[in-house]
Enzyme design. Structure first.
Site, mmCIF file in Angstrom:
data_model
loop_
_atom_site.group_PDB
_atom_site.id
_atom_site.type_symbol
_atom_site.label_atom_id
_atom_site.label_comp_id
_atom_site.label_asym_id
_atom_site.label_seq_id
_atom_site.Cartn_x
_atom_site.Cartn_y
_atom_site.Cartn_z
ATOM 1 N N SER A 98 -9.485 1.750 3.169
ATOM 2 C CA SER A 98 -8.464 2.363 2.323
ATOM 3 C C SER A 98 -7.395 1.450 1.748
ATOM 4 O O SER A 98 -6.814 1.717 0.884
ATOM 5 C CB SER A 98 -7.780 3.560 3.116
ATOM 6 O OG SER A 98 -6.895 2.993 4.068
ATOM 7 N N LYS B 73 0.885 -1.247 0.070
ATOM 8 C CA LYS B 73 0.017 -0.142 0.026
ATOM 9 C C LYS B 73 1.037 1.196 0.015
ATOM 10 O O LYS B 73 1.743 1.202 0.720
ATOM 11 C CB LYS B 73 -0.958 0.136 1.390
ATOM 12 C CG LYS B 73 -2.070 0.968 1.510
ATOM 13 C CD LYS B 73 -2.549 0.814 2.726
ATOM 14 C CE LYS B 73 -3.641 1.844 2.900
ATOM 15 N NZ LYS B 73 -4.503 1.586 4.087
ATOM 16 N N SER C 195 -9.583 -0.433 7.609
ATOM 17 C CA SER C 195 -9.120 -0.135 6.254
ATOM 18 C C SER C 195 -8.266 -1.660 5.599
ATOM 19 O O SER C 195 -8.159 -1.684 4.430
ATOM 20 C CB SER C 195 -7.861 0.928 6.284
ATOM 21 O OG SER C 195 -8.673 2.136 6.029
#
Lengths: 106, 532
Positions: free
Chosen positions: B171, B95, B195
Site C-alpha cells: 500500500s 504516506k 506494504s
C-alpha cells in the site's frame, strides 16, 4: 462450494458493523467474504498441537526491552481546541450527537 | 544529473557544505513534481482521463509553502553556523497514513478526507528535526488495505513510474512511486504484510520493514496494530540506512517501541559479506493458494525472471565471500496469507470502530433518526469497499462462536511461522543464518485493473513478505534488475530480531557489486521522457 456466509448471516453482520450498504455493495462484499473464508479454510489443514501457544506479537516483549510504565499523570493538552474543532458539531465545548436510542424507565 | 535525482546522502552533504541551498534542492524537486506527477489524487473523480495515464499521481497533498519555510530555516541555520542535522535539506514525502500537525491526514479515505491532524507522528517529527524537508502526503490504498493503490478514494491513484500502465504496488505505492520518480529522495511508509517491500520491488527502489517495535507507531493511523511497522523508502541502501538511523528508537508515546539501543547502522555498512551465512528456501520459490471457487490448493512456481534474479544475487554474494546455504526449510510460509486474512481483519475491524461521524472526519449530510442511524449512514458513505470488507471479516472470525476455529487458530499458526524464523536464525542451531535471501514478490508489477476487485488474488501478492510481519522480524527489498517488459524486480533479505544492521550491510554489498550492471543505467519512463 457451500456458502458459509448466507444472506441472513450477512445481514446480521452488517447491522452489528453499523454499515449501510447498497445492494451492489452487499452482493460484492458477501461474495468476497465467502472467497476469503475458503482461503482461510487452509488453516484447518494444519495439524495443531493444543500446546502450541498463541502469538499476539511476533517479537517477544521481555522486561529487558520493554519500556517502564509511565506515571499516571494528568497532562493538559494545549491542542484541545484543535481537537474539538475537528468534531462535526459542537456546542459550548461539548460534542453534539443526535438522539441516542433509549427506553424510558417507568 | 538534477538536484532532485541526487541521493539523500549527497544532498545532505552538499547542503552542509553550503554548495547548494536547501531551497535550491526543494525548488528542483517541486519542479520535478510539476513535470511528472499530474493532478493530485482527489475525491469526487469517477473516471481518469487518457492524459492521467501518463503521470505518476503520487501526491494527495503537496504542501509546498510549508516546505519552503522549512528549507529556508535549514539554510538560515547553516548560515548561522548551526548543524540542522543529518537530513539537512533532504526532501521527503510521507504516506498519508501518518498524521502531521496542521496538514490533511486522510488515510486515502473519504471518512478522513477533511481531517486536519492536531499532532505529528514521531517518525515524521524526527525526520523534520534532523533537517528533512517534508514535501507533502502521498497516496496509498484506503487505510493501507491493498497491494496496488487502486483502492484509494483519492483519484487518480498512483501509477508505476517505470510504466504508468502498471500499478506501483501497495500500500505504500505513493511513497515508492515518488521516490522512483525523483519526487523526494526519501519517503516514510508502513508495512503490515509487505506494504513497503512489495511496492519497493515494483518501483525499483529500496524499502525496509524494520523489526516490530524498532520504529514508533505514534501518529500512525492503525491497521493491524500487532503487525504495522513504519519504515524507510529510498533509492539507495545508504539512504535507507541514514533514514532508519533517524527514525528508529524508543518513543515514550508508543509503549510497544522497544528500549533496545539503536546501533550505529552506518558504521557496519561497508563490512562486506565475507563469512556471512545467507540462506535460500524453496518455500519462497513457489506460491500456494486456494482457488476460491473450487477450494482446491494450487501451487505455482514464481515468475522465472524473478527467481533467476534471486539466484543471481546469491551468486554475487557467494563471489563476495558469503556462504550460501541451499534448501533451508520454511514450511509454514504459505500459511502466512490465510493467517493474515484472520489476524489483520480482527485488528482492522477493532481499529475502524472509532470512525463514527461524531468526533472527527466525515459525517453524513443526510437526515438521521438517531445516533445508530448516524453511524450506519456515515460509515456506509465514508468507507470504501476494502475497509467494509475488513470490518465484516474481522467481526465474523472473532465472533464468540467462531473465534476458536479462526482467530485463536490463526494466532497459533502465527507461532509456527515465528518458529520457522527462530530455527534458521538460531546461532547454535543447524542453519545459523545471518539472513534469508528470497524474491520480494512472486511476479513483477501487474497492470492497472488486472487484479483489483479480487480481494483474494490481491492478497497473495504479499505471500512472500507477510511471514516477516507475523514473526516481527526485519526485511529489506532491493532492486535486482528489470524483466523483459522493463519492469523492476525486487529481492528480499530477512533477518533476526533487530538485525537491521546485518540486512543493510548485505544489501549494501550487493548493491555496490552490481553498480556497473546495465539495468542500473536505465531510468523510469516518466523520468527518461523528460530528457527527450
Amino acid at each position: 462450494m457451500k456458502e458459509q456466509i448466507t444472506p441472513e448471516i450477512f445481514q446480521d453482520m452488517v447491522t452489528l458493523a453499523a454499515l449501510e450498504l447498497s445492494q451492489a455493495e452487499a452482493e460484492y462484499l458477501r461474495q468476497q467474504l465467502n472467497n476469503q473464508l475458503t482461503a482461510i479454510g487452509e488453516l484447518e489443514r494444519i495439524p495443531l498441537d493444543e500446546a502450541t501457544p498463541v502469538t499476539s506479537h511476533g517479537v517477544p516483549y521481555t522486561e529487558q526491552i520493554s519500556q517502564a510504565l509511565r506515571a499516571d499523570e494528568w497532562i493538559t493538552d494545549p491542542s484541545a481546541p484543535d481537537i474539538l474543532s475537528q468534531a462535526p458539531e459542537t456546542e459550548n465545548g461539548y460534542i453534539v450527537v443526535p438522539d441516542i436510542p433509549h427506553t424510558e424507565l417507568s | 544529473m538534477e538536484l532532485c535525482d541526487l541521493s539523500a546522502e549527497q544532498i545532505a552533504s552538499l547542503v552542509h557544505k553550503r554548495e547548494v541551498s536547501a531551497r535550491e534542492v526543494l525548488e528542483a524537486t517541486l519542479n520535478r513534481v510539476s513535470l511528472v506527477d499530474g493532478r493530485p489524487g482527489q475525491l469526487g473523480i469517477e473516471e481518469t482521463t487518457p492524459d492521467d495515464e501518463k503521470y505518476v499521481h503520487a501526491f494527495i497533498s503537496l504542501t509546498a509553502e510549508r516546505a519552503r519555510v522549512q528549507a529556508d530555516e535549514v539554510d538560515r541555520r547553516l548560515a548561522g553556523g548551526e548543524d540542522p542535522g543529518p537530513l539537512a535539506g533532504v526532501p521527503f514525502t510521507v504516506k498519508d497514513i501518518f498524521v502531521v500537525r496542521g496538514t490533511p491526514s486522510t488515510a486515502g479515505s473519504r471518512i478522513l478526507a477533511n481531517f486536519v491532524a492536531p499532532y505529528t507522528a514521531t517518525p515524521v517529527e524526527r525526520m523534520e528535526q534532523a533537517g528533512g524537508i517534508m514535501l507533502g502526503k502521498v497516496n496509498l490504498d484506503e487505510f493501507t488495505y491493498g497491494s496496488s493503490n487502486e483502492s484509494s478514494a483519492f483519484i487518480p491513484t498512483p501509477r508505476n513510474p517505470w510504466n504508468p500502465a502498471y500499478v506501483p504496488g501497495g500500500s505504500s505505492g505513493g511513497s515508492t512511486a515518488a521516490v522512483a520518480a525523483g519526487e523526494g529522495a526519501l519517503s516514510l511508509g508502513t508495512d503490515t504484510a509487505g506494504s513497503i517491500r512489495q511496492p519497493a520491488a515494483f518501483c525499483g527502489v529500496v524499502g525496509m520493514k524494520p523489526t516490530y517495535g524498532r520504529v514508533s507507531r505514534y501518529g500512525l493511523i492503525a491497521f493491524g496494530s500487532s503487525l504495522d511497522c513504519p519504515g524507510p523508502v529510498a533509492r539507495t541502501v545508504k539512504d535507507a540506512t541514514l533514514m532508519l538511523s533517524v527514525i528508529a528508537g524508543r518513543d515514550p508515546h508508543d509503549q510497544t517501541s522497544v528500549t533496545v539501543p539503536v546501533p550505529d547502522y552506518a558504521s557496519r555498512l561497508e563490512a562486506g559479506v565475507k563469512g556471512l551465512r545467507i540462506g535460500l528456501s524453496p518455500d519462497y520459490f513457489r506460491i500456494t493458494f486456494v482457488d476460491p471457487h473450487t477450494g482446491e490448493l494450487i501451487e505455482r512456481p514464481i515468475d522465472p525472471e524473478v527467481l533467476a534474479a534471486t539466484r543471481r544475487a546469491a551468486d554475487v554474494l557467494a563471489s563476495l565471500g558469503a556462504e550460501i546455504i541451499e534448501d533451508v526449510p520454511m514450511p509454514h510460509t504459505h500459511y502466512g496469507i490465510p493467517a493474515y486474512f484472520v489476524i489483520s481483519r480482527v485488528e482492522a475491524a477493532s481499529n475502524l470502530h472509532r470512525y463514527d461521524g461524531v468526533k472527527y472526519g466525515y459525517r453524513t449530510p443526510e437526515y438521521v433518526t438517531d445516533l445508530r442511524d448516524l453511524y450506519r449512514k456515515t460509515r456506509g458513505q465514508g468507507f470504501g469497499l476494502q475497509p467494509k470488507l475488513r470490518i465484516l471479516m474481522g467481526m465474523y472470525v472473532s465472533a464468540a462462536q467462531y473465534s476458536e476455529q479462526y482467530y485463536v487458530r490463526a494466532l497459533r499458526v502465527r507461532s509456527l511461522i515465528r518458529r520457522d524464523f527462530e530455527t534458521i536464525f538460531d546461532p547454535s542451531g543447524a542453519y545459523r543464518l545471518d539472513a534469508l535471501l528470497t524474491p520480494t514478490t512472486p511476479t513483477t508489477a501487474f497492470t492497472m485493473q488486472e487484479v483489483y476487485g479480487d480481494s483474494v488474488l490481491m492478497q497473495y501478492a504479499d505471500e512472500l513478505t507477510v511471514p516477516a510481519n507475523h514473526a516481527g522480524v526485519p526485511g529489506i527489498s532491493l532492486p535486482a534488475g528489470l524483466d523483459r517488459k522493463g519492469l523492476p524486480i525486487g529481492i528480499q533479505f530477512l533477518g533476526a530480531d533487530y538485525a537491521e544492521a546485518t540486512l543493510l550491510q548485505i544489501g549494501f554489498a550487493y548493491e555496490q557489486a552490481t553498480l556497473g550492471e546495465d539495468w542500473r543505467k536505465r531510468k523510469p519512463q516518466v523520468v527518461e521522457r523528460l530528457a527527450v
